[in-house]
Design an enzyme around this catalytic site. Structure first.
Site, PDB file in Angstrom:
ATOM      1  N   THR A  99       0.875  -1.185   0.000  1.00 41.02           N
ATOM      2  CA  THR A  99       0.000   0.000   0.000  1.00 41.02           C
ATOM      3  C   THR A  99       0.907   1.227   0.000  1.00 41.02           C
ATOM      4  OG1 THR A  99      -1.646  -1.198   1.290  1.00 41.02           O
ATOM      5  CG2 THR A  99      -1.853   1.201   1.193  1.00 41.02           C
ATOM      6  N   LYS A 174      -7.540   1.917  -2.946  1.00 37.58           N
ATOM      7  CA  LYS A 174      -7.153   1.447  -1.602  1.00 37.58           C
ATOM      8  C   LYS A 174      -7.326   2.578  -0.578  1.00 37.58           C
ATOM      9  CE  LYS A 174      -4.984  -1.043   1.630  1.00 37.58           C
ATOM     10  NZ  LYS A 174      -5.355  -2.307   2.219  1.00 37.58           N
ATOM     11  N   LYS A 242       0.319   5.022   8.315  1.00 35.92           N
ATOM     12  CA  LYS A 242       0.940   5.255   7.000  1.00 35.92           C
ATOM     13  C   LYS A 242      -0.150   5.455   5.948  1.00 35.92           C
ATOM     14  CE  LYS A 242       1.900   1.626   4.814  1.00 35.92           C
ATOM     15  NZ  LYS A 242       1.401   0.762   3.758  1.00 35.92           N
TER      16      LYS A 242
HETATM   17  N1  LIG Z   1      -1.098  -6.954   7.411  1.00 32.08           N
HETATM   18  C1  LIG Z   1      -2.257  -6.658   6.852  1.00 32.08           C
HETATM   19  O1  LIG Z   1      -3.348  -7.019   7.354  1.00 32.08           O
HETATM   20  C2  LIG Z   1      -2.308  -5.862   5.558  1.00 32.08           C
HETATM   21  C3  LIG Z   1      -3.520  -5.789   4.855  1.00 32.08           C
HETATM   22  C4  LIG Z   1      -3.575  -5.097   3.656  1.00 32.08           C
HETATM   23  C5  LIG Z   1      -2.439  -4.425   3.188  1.00 32.08           C
HETATM   24  N2  LIG Z   1      -1.266  -4.486   3.910  1.00 32.08           N
HETATM   25  C6  LIG Z   1      -0.105  -3.766   3.355  1.00 32.08           C
HETATM   26  O2  LIG Z   1       0.797  -4.739   2.808  1.00 32.08           O
HETATM   27  C7  LIG Z   1       2.151  -4.311   3.017  1.00 32.08           C
HETATM   28  C8  LIG Z   1       2.896  -5.383   3.813  1.00 32.08           C
HETATM   29  O3  LIG Z   1       2.221  -5.552   5.062  1.00 32.08           O
HETATM   30  P1  LIG Z   1       2.659  -6.718   6.084  1.00 32.08           P
HETATM   31  O4  LIG Z   1       1.627  -6.717   7.154  1.00 32.08           O
HETATM   32  O5  LIG Z   1       2.975  -7.958   5.332  1.00 32.08           O
HETATM   33  O6  LIG Z   1       4.002  -6.062   6.666  1.00 32.08           O
HETATM   34  P2  LIG Z   1       5.129  -6.752   7.571  1.00 32.08           P
HETATM   35  O7  LIG Z   1       4.642  -8.012   8.189  1.00 32.08           O
HETATM   36  O8  LIG Z   1       5.665  -5.682   8.443  1.00 32.08           O
HETATM   37  O9  LIG Z   1       6.248  -7.157   6.488  1.00 32.08           O
HETATM   38  C9  LIG Z   1       6.946  -6.184   5.756  1.00 32.08           C
HETATM   39  C10 LIG Z   1       7.888  -6.882   4.800  1.00 32.08           C
HETATM   40  O10 LIG Z   1       8.624  -5.906   4.065  1.00 32.08           O
HETATM   41  C11 LIG Z   1      10.019  -6.097   4.255  1.00 32.08           C
HETATM   42  N3  LIG Z   1      10.661  -4.787   4.231  1.00 32.08           N
HETATM   43  C12 LIG Z   1      10.259  -3.679   4.893  1.00 32.08           C
HETATM   44  N4  LIG Z   1      11.087  -2.647   4.611  1.00 32.08           N
HETATM   45  C13 LIG Z   1      12.017  -3.127   3.755  1.00 32.08           C
HETATM   46  C14 LIG Z   1      13.133  -2.548   3.098  1.00 32.08           C
HETATM   47  N5  LIG Z   1      13.462  -1.250   3.254  1.00 32.08           N
HETATM   48  N6  LIG Z   1      13.887  -3.339   2.304  1.00 32.08           N
HETATM   49  C15 LIG Z   1      13.556  -4.638   2.130  1.00 32.08           C
HETATM   50  N7  LIG Z   1      12.516  -5.248   2.724  1.00 32.08           N
HETATM   51  C16 LIG Z   1      11.753  -4.494   3.516  1.00 32.08           C
HETATM   52  C17 LIG Z   1      10.124  -6.802   5.586  1.00 32.08           C
HETATM   53  O11 LIG Z   1      11.363  -7.485   5.690  1.00 32.08           O
HETATM   54  P3  LIG Z   1      11.890  -8.051   7.134  1.00 32.08           P
HETATM   55  O12 LIG Z   1      11.257  -9.406   7.294  1.00 32.08           O
HETATM   56  O13 LIG Z   1      13.359  -8.096   6.981  1.00 32.08           O
HETATM   57  O14 LIG Z   1      11.426  -7.046   8.169  1.00 32.08           O
HETATM   58  C18 LIG Z   1       8.928  -7.754   5.497  1.00 32.08           C
HETATM   59  O15 LIG Z   1       9.234  -8.842   4.662  1.00 32.08           O
HETATM   60  C19 LIG Z   1       2.080  -2.947   3.702  1.00 32.08           C
HETATM   61  O16 LIG Z   1       2.154  -1.936   2.749  1.00 32.08           O
HETATM   62  C20 LIG Z   1       0.705  -2.972   4.371  1.00 32.08           C
HETATM   63  O17 LIG Z   1       0.196  -1.657   4.536  1.00 32.08           O
HETATM   64  C21 LIG Z   1      -1.168  -5.203   5.063  1.00 32.08           C
END
Ligand SMILES: NC(=O)c1ccc[n+]([C@@H]2O[C@H](COP(=O)([O-])OP(=O)(O)OC[C@H]3O[C@@H](n4cnc5c(N)ncnc54)[C@H](OP(=O)(O)O)[C@@H]3O)[C@@H](O)[C@H]2O)c1
Length: 290
Positions: A99, A174, A242
Site C-alpha cells: 500500500t 485502496k 501510513k
Molecule cells: N497486514 C495486513 O493485514 C495488511 C492488509 C492489507 C495491506 N497491507 C499492506 O501490505 C504491506 C505489507 O504488510 P505486512 O503486514 O505484510 O508487513 P510486515 O509483516 O511488516 O512485512 C513487511 C515486509 O517488508 C520487508 N521490508 C520492509 N522494509 C524493507 C526494506 N526497506 N527493504 C527490504 N525489505 C523491507 C520486511 O522485511 P523483514 O522481514 O526483513 O522485516 C517484510 O518482509 C504494507 O504496505 C501494508 O500496509 C497489510
C-alpha cells in the site's frame, strides 16, 4: 500457465502466505526477504528458492511481486544495482502489492516503461486471514493488456480482482478502502461503548446486526474482540497511520478536508505514543473510550 517463473519480494504477514499460494499452485517461485532467515524458512516450507538480492530473485522471472512496507521500502527493493529492475527482462511485469502513494505508482510505471517492463499497482485488502486463505481483494491500476496477462497469477490468492484505471488508480481505490475502515471502526467504537453501558450481550448484538444494514467485515470480525480487549493480532496501527497519511495527502492535493480521517489518525497517533503501534486497528476503541 503463461507465466511460470515468479519472484516474490517481502515475506511479511501478507507476503509469506501469498508467495506460498503461488508455489502451491505450481509456479516456480524465488523469494527475497531482507531478513534472510525468513526467506530460508519460506523456501523450506514451500520447496521454493530464495535469493540474496531482489535483482537475483527477479532474474528469469516473467512476473515479479513486491509486498513490503511503505514508499521508501518499495524504492529500496526496486531501484539500484540490487533492485528488481536490475534483474528483470523486457516483457516481464512488476506487480506492487504494497500500500503506497499513487505518486509512487506513477513513478514506478514510468521507470518500468523505460525498461520495457509492465507495471501494475495492486494493493490488497482482506488482512492476514485473507492472505492465508487466498481470498484477498486486489485493486489494480495499469494497462489493460498487462493486467489481463497477470490476472491468472493473482487468482492464486485472490477472490476479487479489479482493474480501476491507469497506474495509481489501484492505490487511490485502496485509499477509499482505508477511509471506509476508519469510519466503520469509529462507529463500532462508539456503538460498543453504548452497547456495554446498556448491558447488551455483544455476541448477540453481532449475531443480530451483522446481516442487516449496519453489517460489515469489521463488525463480524472485530466487535467481539474489541469488547474483550483483544488487539494483539491483525492489521497494525503503524501501517494504518501510513495509509491514513497517504489518504490525507491525496485529499489535500484535491483541496478537500477529511475531518473524520484526521480525528482517527490523531487517536492512532496517541496509541502509537503509548507503544501500541503493532496492535490491530480495532484498538481505536481504547483511544475513543478512555
Ligand atoms: N497486514 C495486513 O493485514 C495488511 C492488509 C492489507 C495491506 N497491507 C499492506 O501490505 C504491506 C505489507 O504488510 P505486512 O503486514 O505484510 O508487513 P510486515 O509483516 O511488516 O512485512 C513487511 C515486509 O517488508 C520487508 N521490508 C520492509 N522494509 C524493507 C526494506 N526497506 N527493504 C527490504 N525489505 C523491507 C520486511 O522485511 P523483514 O522481514 O526483513 O522485516 C517484510 O518482509 C504494507 O504496505 C501494508 O500496509 C497489510
Amino acid at each position: 500457465m503463461k507465466h511460470k517463473q515468479v519472484a516474490f519480494i517481502g515475506l511479511g504477514v501478507m507476503g509469506f502466505s501469498i508467495a506460498g499460494h503461488l508455489a502451491q499452485q505450481g509456479y516456480r517461485v524465488t523469494v527475497y526477504n531482507r531478513t534472510v532467515e525468513k526467506a530460508k524458512r519460506w523456501a523450506n516450507e514451500f520447496s521454493g528458492h530464495w535469493a540474496e538480492t531482489p535483482a537475483e530473485a527477479a532474474q528469469g522471472a516473467s512476473v515479479v511481486c513486491v509486498c513490503v512496507g511503505n514508499d521508501e521500502d518499495v524504492r529500496h527493493v526496486v531501484y539500484g544495482a540490487e533492485g528488481v529492475l536490475a534483474g528483470m527482462s523486457e516483457g516481464a511485469v512488476l506487480i506492487d502489492h504494497t500500500t503506497t502513494s499513487a505518486v509512487l505508482a506513477e513513478e514506478l510505471f514510468d521507470a518500468c516503461q523505460k525498461q520495457n517492463v509492465g507495471f501494475i499497482d495492486a494493493p490488497v485488502s482482506g488482512g492476514q486471514a485473507g492472505a492465508q486463505n487466498g481470498a484477498l481483494t486486489i485493486m489494480c491500476g495499469g494497462e489493460g493488456a498487462v493486467f489481463e496477462s497477470i490476472k491468472p497469477v493473482m487468482e492464486c490468492y485472490a477472490k476479487q480482482i479489479q482493474l480501476l484505471g491507469v497506474a495509481g488508480q489501484g492505490q487511490r481505490c485502496k485509499m477509499v478502502n482505508q477511509i471506509c475502515i476508519a469510519g466503520v471502526l469509529s462507529g463500532l467504537s462508539e456503538a460498543l461503548m453504548l452497547a456495554e453501558k446498556a448491558g447488551l450481550n455483544i455476541e448477540q448484538v453481532v449475531n443480530s446486526l451483522q446481516h442487516g444494514a449496519a453489517g460489515s467485515w469489521q463488525m463480524s470480525n472485530r466487535l467481539e474482540t474489541m469488547s474483550q480487549g483483544k488487539f494483539d493480532f491483525g492489521f497494525a496501527i503503524d501501517w494504518m497511520r501510513k495509509d491514513l497519511g497517504i489518504c490525507l495527502d491525496q485529499a489535500k492535493s484535491y483541496g478537500i478536508d477529511l475531518k473524520m480521517v484526521e480525528d482517527v489518525d490523531q487517536h492512532y497517533s496517541v496509541l502509537q505514543q503509548r507503544g501500541l503501534g503493532r496492535m490491530d486497528t480495532s484498538a481505536l476503541v481504547k483511544a475513543i473510550a478512555e
